[in-house]
Structures are given as C-alpha cells and as structure tokens.
Scaffold this motif. Structure first.
Motif, PDB file in Angstrom:
ATOM      1  N   VAL A 155      50.976 -22.666  53.466  1.00 31.68           N
ATOM      2  CA  VAL A 155      49.933 -21.977  52.714  1.00 31.68           C
ATOM      3  C   VAL A 155      49.949 -20.487  53.044  1.00 31.68           C
ATOM      4  CG1 VAL A 155      48.457 -24.024  52.546  1.00 31.68           C
ATOM      5  CG2 VAL A 155      48.192 -22.465  54.489  1.00 31.68           C
ATOM      6  N   LYS A 156      49.413 -19.692  52.128  1.00 32.12           N
ATOM      7  CA  LYS A 156      49.293 -18.247  52.358  1.00 32.12           C
ATOM      8  C   LYS A 156      48.039 -17.965  53.184  1.00 32.12           C
ATOM      9  CE  LYS A 156      49.538 -16.592  48.147  1.00 32.12           C
ATOM     10  NZ  LYS A 156      49.688 -15.580  47.063  1.00 32.12           N
ATOM     11  N   TRP A 157      48.116 -16.918  54.019  1.00 33.21           N
ATOM     12  CA  TRP A 157      46.976 -16.545  54.848  1.00 33.21           C
ATOM     13  C   TRP A 157      46.721 -15.046  54.697  1.00 33.21           C
ATOM     14  CZ3 TRP A 157      51.806 -17.790  56.513  1.00 33.21           C
ATOM     15  CH2 TRP A 157      52.496 -16.830  57.268  1.00 33.21           C
ATOM     16  N   PHE A 158      45.440 -14.680  54.766  1.00 29.03           N
ATOM     17  CA  PHE A 158      45.021 -13.296  54.561  1.00 29.03           C
ATOM     18  C   PHE A 158      44.132 -12.874  55.722  1.00 29.03           C
ATOM     19  CE2 PHE A 158      45.838 -15.210  50.491  1.00 29.03           C
ATOM     20  CZ  PHE A 158      46.535 -14.245  49.782  1.00 29.03           C
ATOM     21  N   PRO A 159      44.338 -11.673  56.302  1.00 30.73           N
ATOM     22  CA  PRO A 159      43.527 -11.232  57.438  1.00 30.73           C
ATOM     23  C   PRO A 159      42.099 -10.906  57.006  1.00 30.73           C
ATOM     24  CG  PRO A 159      44.984  -9.480  56.733  1.00 30.73           C
ATOM     25  CD  PRO A 159      45.377 -10.679  55.934  1.00 30.73           C
ATOM     26  N   LEU A 160      41.172 -11.136  57.896  1.00 32.15           N
ATOM     27  CA  LEU A 160      39.760 -10.805  57.690  1.00 32.15           C
ATOM     28  C   LEU A 160      39.386  -9.730  58.708  1.00 32.15           C
ATOM     29  CD1 LEU A 160      38.228 -14.383  57.196  1.00 32.15           C
ATOM     30  CD2 LEU A 160      38.786 -12.703  55.440  1.00 32.15           C
ATOM     31  N   TYR A 161      39.162  -8.504  58.200  1.00 34.50           N
ATOM     32  CA  TYR A 161      38.807  -7.375  59.069  1.00 34.50           C
ATOM     33  C   TYR A 161      37.315  -7.095  58.981  1.00 34.50           C
ATOM     34  CZ  TYR A 161      43.786  -6.294  59.516  1.00 34.50           C
ATOM     35  OH  TYR A 161      45.134  -6.341  59.783  1.00 34.50           O
ATOM     36  N   ASN A 162      36.804  -6.528  60.051  1.00 38.42           N
ATOM     37  CA  ASN A 162      35.409  -6.114  60.085  1.00 38.42           C
ATOM     38  C   ASN A 162      35.306  -4.879  60.978  1.00 38.42           C
ATOM     39  OD1 ASN A 162      32.740  -6.224  59.423  1.00 38.42           O
ATOM     40  ND2 ASN A 162      32.308  -8.185  60.417  1.00 38.42           N
ATOM     41  N   ALA A 163      34.203  -4.144  60.823  1.00 39.21           N
ATOM     42  CA  ALA A 163      33.974  -2.989  61.701  1.00 39.21           C
ATOM     43  C   ALA A 163      33.736  -3.468  63.125  1.00 39.21           C
ATOM     44  CB  ALA A 163      32.777  -2.183  61.198  1.00 39.21           C
ATOM     45  N   ALA A 164      34.203  -2.701  64.080  1.00 37.98           N
ATOM     46  CA  ALA A 164      34.081  -3.099  65.483  1.00 37.98           C
ATOM     47  C   ALA A 164      32.642  -3.279  65.911  1.00 37.98           C
ATOM     48  CB  ALA A 164      34.779  -2.057  66.365  1.00 37.98           C
ATOM     49  N   ASP A 165      31.736  -2.498  65.315  1.00 40.11           N
ATOM     50  CA  ASP A 165      30.324  -2.586  65.723  1.00 40.11           C
ATOM     51  C   ASP A 165      29.495  -3.389  64.716  1.00 40.11           C
ATOM     52  OD1 ASP A 165      30.519  -0.859  63.629  1.00 40.11           O
ATOM     53  OD2 ASP A 165      29.294   0.736  64.528  1.00 40.11           O
ATOM     54  N   ALA A 166      30.150  -4.149  63.839  1.00 44.42           N
ATOM     55  CA  ALA A 166      29.410  -4.915  62.827  1.00 44.42           C
ATOM     56  C   ALA A 166      28.601  -6.021  63.487  1.00 44.42           C
ATOM     57  CB  ALA A 166      30.373  -5.493  61.798  1.00 44.42           C
ATOM     58  N   SER A 167      27.372  -6.219  63.002  1.00 46.88           N
ATOM     59  CA  SER A 167      26.508  -7.245  63.572  1.00 46.88           C
ATOM     60  C   SER A 167      26.777  -8.624  62.965  1.00 46.88           C
ATOM     61  CB  SER A 167      25.029  -6.875  63.365  1.00 46.88           C
ATOM     62  OG  SER A 167      24.755  -6.698  61.980  1.00 46.88           O
ATOM     63  N   GLU A 168      27.227  -8.653  61.705  1.00 46.23           N
ATOM     64  CA  GLU A 168      27.471  -9.949  61.078  1.00 46.23           C
ATOM     65  C   GLU A 168      28.790 -10.532  61.584  1.00 46.23           C
ATOM     66  OE1 GLU A 168      29.180  -6.836  58.272  1.00 46.23           O
ATOM     67  OE2 GLU A 168      27.360  -7.142  59.460  1.00 46.23           O
ATOM     68  N   ARG A 169      28.798 -11.840  61.717  1.00 47.23           N
ATOM     69  CA  ARG A 169      29.973 -12.512  62.273  1.00 47.23           C
ATOM     70  C   ARG A 169      31.086 -12.646  61.244  1.00 47.23           C
ATOM     71  NH1 ARG A 169      31.337 -18.047  63.096  1.00 47.23           N
ATOM     72  NH2 ARG A 169      32.701 -18.334  64.898  1.00 47.23           N
ATOM     73  N   ALA A 170      30.733 -12.995  59.997  1.00 49.38           N
ATOM     74  CA  ALA A 170      31.728 -13.194  58.948  1.00 49.38           C
ATOM     75  C   ALA A 170      31.899 -11.911  58.150  1.00 49.38           C
ATOM     76  CB  ALA A 170      31.291 -14.330  58.025  1.00 49.38           C
ATOM     77  N   PRO A 171      33.097 -11.385  58.031  1.00 49.39           N
ATOM     78  CA  PRO A 171      33.317 -10.144  57.280  1.00 49.39           C
ATOM     79  C   PRO A 171      33.019 -10.330  55.793  1.00 49.39           C
ATOM     80  CG  PRO A 171      35.210 -10.690  58.670  1.00 49.39           C
ATOM     81  CD  PRO A 171      34.332 -11.893  58.654  1.00 49.39           C
ATOM     82  N   ASN A 172      32.492  -9.270  55.175  1.00 48.89           N
ATOM     83  CA  ASN A 172      32.343  -9.250  53.724  1.00 48.89           C
ATOM     84  C   ASN A 172      33.649  -8.756  53.113  1.00 48.89           C
ATOM     85  OD1 ASN A 172      29.589 -10.059  53.703  1.00 48.89           O
ATOM     86  ND2 ASN A 172      29.011  -7.984  54.325  1.00 48.89           N
ATOM     87  N   VAL A 173      34.147  -9.489  52.109  1.00 49.97           N
ATOM     88  CA  VAL A 173      35.447  -9.156  51.558  1.00 49.97           C
ATOM     89  C   VAL A 173      35.403  -9.119  50.034  1.00 49.97           C
ATOM     90  CG1 VAL A 173      36.712 -10.164  53.506  1.00 49.97           C
ATOM     91  CG2 VAL A 173      36.130 -11.607  51.555  1.00 49.97           C
ATOM     92  N   ARG A 174      36.370  -8.430  49.476  1.00 45.94           N
ATOM     93  CA  ARG A 174      36.633  -8.466  48.046  1.00 45.94           C
ATOM     94  C   ARG A 174      37.907  -9.285  47.852  1.00 45.94           C
ATOM     95  NH1 ARG A 174      36.576  -2.923  48.780  1.00 45.94           N
ATOM     96  NH2 ARG A 174      38.753  -2.875  48.082  1.00 45.94           N
ATOM     97  N   VAL A 175      37.892 -10.176  46.870  1.00 46.21           N
ATOM     98  CA  VAL A 175      39.055 -11.022  46.645  1.00 46.21           C
ATOM     99  C   VAL A 175      39.546 -10.852  45.223  1.00 46.21           C
ATOM    100  CG1 VAL A 175      38.322 -12.725  48.351  1.00 46.21           C
ATOM    101  CG2 VAL A 175      37.652 -13.007  45.968  1.00 46.21           C
ATOM    102  N   GLN A 176      40.831 -11.034  45.054  1.00 43.16           N
ATOM    103  CA  GLN A 176      41.445 -11.075  43.738  1.00 43.16           C
ATOM    104  C   GLN A 176      42.249 -12.359  43.649  1.00 43.16           C
ATOM    105  OE1 GLN A 176      43.900  -7.712  42.834  1.00 43.16           O
ATOM    106  NE2 GLN A 176      44.718  -8.615  40.933  1.00 43.16           N
ATOM    107  N   SER A 177      42.011 -13.129  42.587  1.00 42.21           N
ATOM    108  CA  SER A 177      42.676 -14.414  42.454  1.00 42.21           C
ATOM    109  C   SER A 177      43.141 -14.620  41.021  1.00 42.21           C
ATOM    110  CB  SER A 177      41.742 -15.543  42.871  1.00 42.21           C
ATOM    111  OG  SER A 177      40.591 -15.575  42.049  1.00 42.21           O
ATOM    112  N   THR A 178      44.020 -15.580  40.832  1.00 41.42           N
ATOM    113  CA  THR A 178      44.498 -15.928  39.503  1.00 41.42           C
ATOM    114  C   THR A 178      43.496 -16.860  38.837  1.00 41.42           C
ATOM    115  OG1 THR A 178      45.712 -17.839  40.331  1.00 41.42           O
ATOM    116  CG2 THR A 178      46.869 -15.727  40.312  1.00 41.42           C
TER     117      THR A 178
END
Length: 454
Positions: free
Chosen positions: A92-115
C-alpha cells in the motif's frame, strides 16, 4: 435347532443394540444449554473450560442430548492452523503526516487529494510550515483498493530509528471520522551481536479504506520504507482465539521451564508472565504430546518488559503453529539476564470451536463430554444443513452454556453415573455370554442325541 439359533442371534442383536445406545450418564461431564433465536439449528460457542472436559483431543466424545436423553445430530466448526488460509498480502502507499512542533492537537490537520474511487494522490499539511517548525507525527496508509477485512499490518523503516516503535492505529472510510483500532508496537534491536526484529501488528479483522498511524510523542516517528496490509476472505474469516486460565510451570535447571497442559491441544499462541521490570529474554519454545516423545522446536521470539518514558513496554507473547501438544518447554538465553529460578505463569490460546446441532424433541438440551470409549458422531456441516454456506452461521439460533463452573460437573454424582454405566455394560456382556453358553449347550445336546429309528 434352526429356530433356537435364530432366537440366539436375535438376543445377541438386542444386546449389541442396547450396548451401542449412548445415554447422558455415559459421559463424565454434562452441562445444561439455553437456546434463543430461530431454530431448528443452534450454534454454540464452546467454552474452553468445557472443551477441557473431553477425553479425546478431537472432541469425538462430544454429544448434545434433549430432555429425553436422545442424542442430537451435530457438526463441529473447527480450524487447523496448518490448513487455514493465511490471507493475501497487499503493498500500500503511505503518506507522511506533519504537524507544527508546538501544536497542541495530537492528529495533524491535512489537505488530501484523491481520485474518484478514493485512491489518495497527495496529502499535505493544512497550513504551510516553515523549515524546522514541522515534525513527523505519523503516517496515512491508503487501503482503498482492498475490499476485504484487514488482519495484519507489516512495517519497515530506516535504521536511524532502531529500538521500539509505539503508535496508535485509527481507521476511516472518509478521512473525516476516525475509529480507534488499538495500539501497535514494532521493534528493531541488537542483542549479543544478533539482530532482533518485530515488524507485524495484528488488526481487528474489519474493513477500512484508510489507516492513520500516530506515534505517541513528537519527533519519534520513523521514516517508513515499506507498508503492507494482509487481508482475509470475508467468506472465510478465522474463528477467534480463546485464552486459557493461568497455568503454573516448573523448572529443573536454570533458564529452562516446562508446563503440563490438561490435554492435547492445538495451541496457536502462548503468553508468558513477566513479573520483573526491565526483563529481556530471547526464548525458544518446544512441545510434545507426552513425556515418551522427544521435544520438537515450535517457535522462538523475544520477550521483554522495559520502561520507556515512564511507561512499561511489554512483549510477552509467542505465536505457535497450531500443532497438537500437551507439554511445553521454554529455553531462555541467559545472556539477557534470564527470568529467575521460578517458572513464570503461562496462558495458552487455541482457536475457538463452534458446535452446531439440529434440535429434535423437547428441551432443555444439554452438552455432554468425557468418554474415552465412544466413536466420533459429528456430521459435516453440509450434511447437517442442506445448501450450507458459511454466511448462514450468523443467522442460526444461539445456544449458550448455562453453568460457568463446567469443571465442577465432574463430581461424585458423575463417578456414580460412570460406575452405573460400567455395571450396565458388565450386565449386558454377561447376558451375551450366557446366551452363547446356552446355545453351545443346546447344540452339543442335539449332536449327542441318537437318531430316531425309522
């Protein structure tokens, strides 16, 4: 003479039929069953405590009776690890999840593009992060092409992040709503010039289009080099594992421990109690059917209980092949410090067994086990249920064991019942022998009688 012989054979037939008729009292353990749902077929998830009352490893001495003591037609749904389908492996394909070092939320907010079919093309942070401000929090896996329940996750990562890797697992079908799937743990360690690696994580056997893996603390996520998912055919999902109570062991030499199981069982996993913190033990497990046979190596693994970030990291299970064993032996590499002189407690897991029976006559129904002399009586499921299909199992009525204390059923009353059964058998055989003696005497008398004068 001919009439006498016919009567004798008739008596012999009656005796043999009477001897072959099984009754509930012929079995050491009898447990009442409660039924619910739609019959006439009922499905019973056989508790391990009940299975251990059998005298035959393959459960040939299992029976179901109605209130009149009549045996019911039944089938067993069991699995062998040697013939079970191990599933299909998917890259399967995998995509990195980045967040700011000082972010308080555990899960990063992301924008996705899909078919249009949901396959991910791109995953980016929801806001632009400057160099040095972003940290890798986890990975998003695209499982949208897999149309089957997910059983296992297999990861590989760069060598810069050796040691233990702990992360949470979440599943989603729309990338908006996430369902927790528990925690995962993989490891890559160097021990005594040997490489010890653990790459596999069990999944709950459910379907999902996307998986999100989030590491517990910032800056701890490794860079993945491979991600695979193993799926199972939804028409042939494996039965769950059932775990035994704690089993005490013994030790006759340093670093070697043995356990005696109550009967021969197809063990697929063992769990070793690690009482002391900071324990690390490479182990080899062997098994055999009885003490007259040589030990056979079954599996090896690394057991540990280590403290990281003020939390215990535990790996105390070893998978086995499902081979039938009644004795287990574990040998520990003492270079890891060992596990002490006293044998640790052990739990073992076997694949669940289901009993499907056709209810005939009046209830209540009962489950009977514990007779080393009877022959198998279970039918194939396709014979018991016409036009059987695996998905039909979920629609059958349900039967449950009413008494939790199954083991207490083998009491004085059981012994008395067994004794009564033995006397019945002795009486039947006595009648049979007397019949044979009587017939022999009659034949001898007729042969000695002089012929009549004409």
């Amino acid at each position: 003479m001919s009439r006498m012989l016919n009567l004798g054979w008739l008596a012999l037939g009656v005796v043999m039929v009477a001897g072959a008729q099984e009754k509930p009292a012929d079995f050491a353990t009898r447990v009442p069953l409660a039924v619910s749902g739609n019959g006439p077929w009922y499905r019973l998830d056989l508790p391990l405590s009940a299975q251990l009352q059998a005298r035959q490893t393959d459960l040939s001495d299992l029976r179901v009776f109605n209130a009149a003591g009549e045996p019911q037609a039944y089938a067993l749904a069991r699995e062998s690890a040697q013939i079970r389908d191990d599933g299909k492996l998917h890259e399967v394909k995998w995509f990195p999840l980045y967040n700011a070092a000082d972010a308080s939320e555990r899960a990063p907010n992301v924008r996705v593009q899909s078919t249009t079919n949901g396959t991910l093309v791109e995953v980016q942070p929801s806001s632009q992060l400057e160099a040095g401000e972003e940290v890798l929090r986890g990975w998003l896996l695209d499982a949208s092409a897999i149309k089957a329940p997910l059983q296992q996750l297999i990861l590989d990562w760069t060598s810069e992040r050796d040691g233990f890797q702990r992360f949470s697992i979440e599943a989603s079908d729309d990338l908006q709503h996430w369902q927790p799937w528990g925690e995962g743990q993989v490891a890559r360690l160097t021990f005594s010039d040997e490489r010890i690696e653990q790459h596999e994580v069990s999944l709950p056997g459910q379907s999902a289009r996307y998986l999100r893996l989030l590491w517990e603390s910032p800056n701890s996520a490794p860079v993945l080099t491979s991600a695979q998912l193993k799926s199972s055919d939804p028409r042939n999902l494996p039965l769950p594992l059932v775990w035994s109570p704690t089993l005490a062991g013994s030790s006759t030499r340093a670093g070697e421990y043995t356990w005696q199981l109550p009967m021969g069982l197809n063990v697929e996993r063992v769990q070793i109690e690690l009482k002391q913190p900071n324990s690390l033990a490479p182990v080899t497990l062997a098994g055999r059917r009885d003490s007259s046979l040589p030990w056979q190596t079954l599996s090896s693994g690394l057991l540990y209980r280590l403290t990281q970030n003020s939390q215990d990291v535990v790996q105390n299970e070893v998978p086995l092949s499902g081979q039938t064993v009644q004795q287990l032996k574990m040998t520990v590499d003492e270079r890891g410090g060992g596990l002490g002189e006293q044998a640790p407690d052990l739990k073992y897991a076997v694949r669940a067994t289901q009993v499907i029976f056709l209810a005939r006559g009046e209830g209540p129904y009962s489950l009977a086990l514990g007779n080393s002399g009877v022959k198998t009586a279970n039918l194939p499921l396709t014979t018991l249920i016409p036009d059987f299909k695996p998905q039909m199992l979920a629609t059958l009525g349900k039967a449950t064991v009413q008494s939790e204390a199954v083991a207490t059923q083998t009491s004085t009353a059981t012994t008395a019942a067994a004794t009564e059964t033995n006397w019945k058998k002795i009486g039947l055989w006595a009648v049979l022998l007397l019949s044979v003696v009587f017939l022999g005497a009659m034949a001898f008398s007729l042969l000695r009688k002089p012929p009549a004068n004409t």
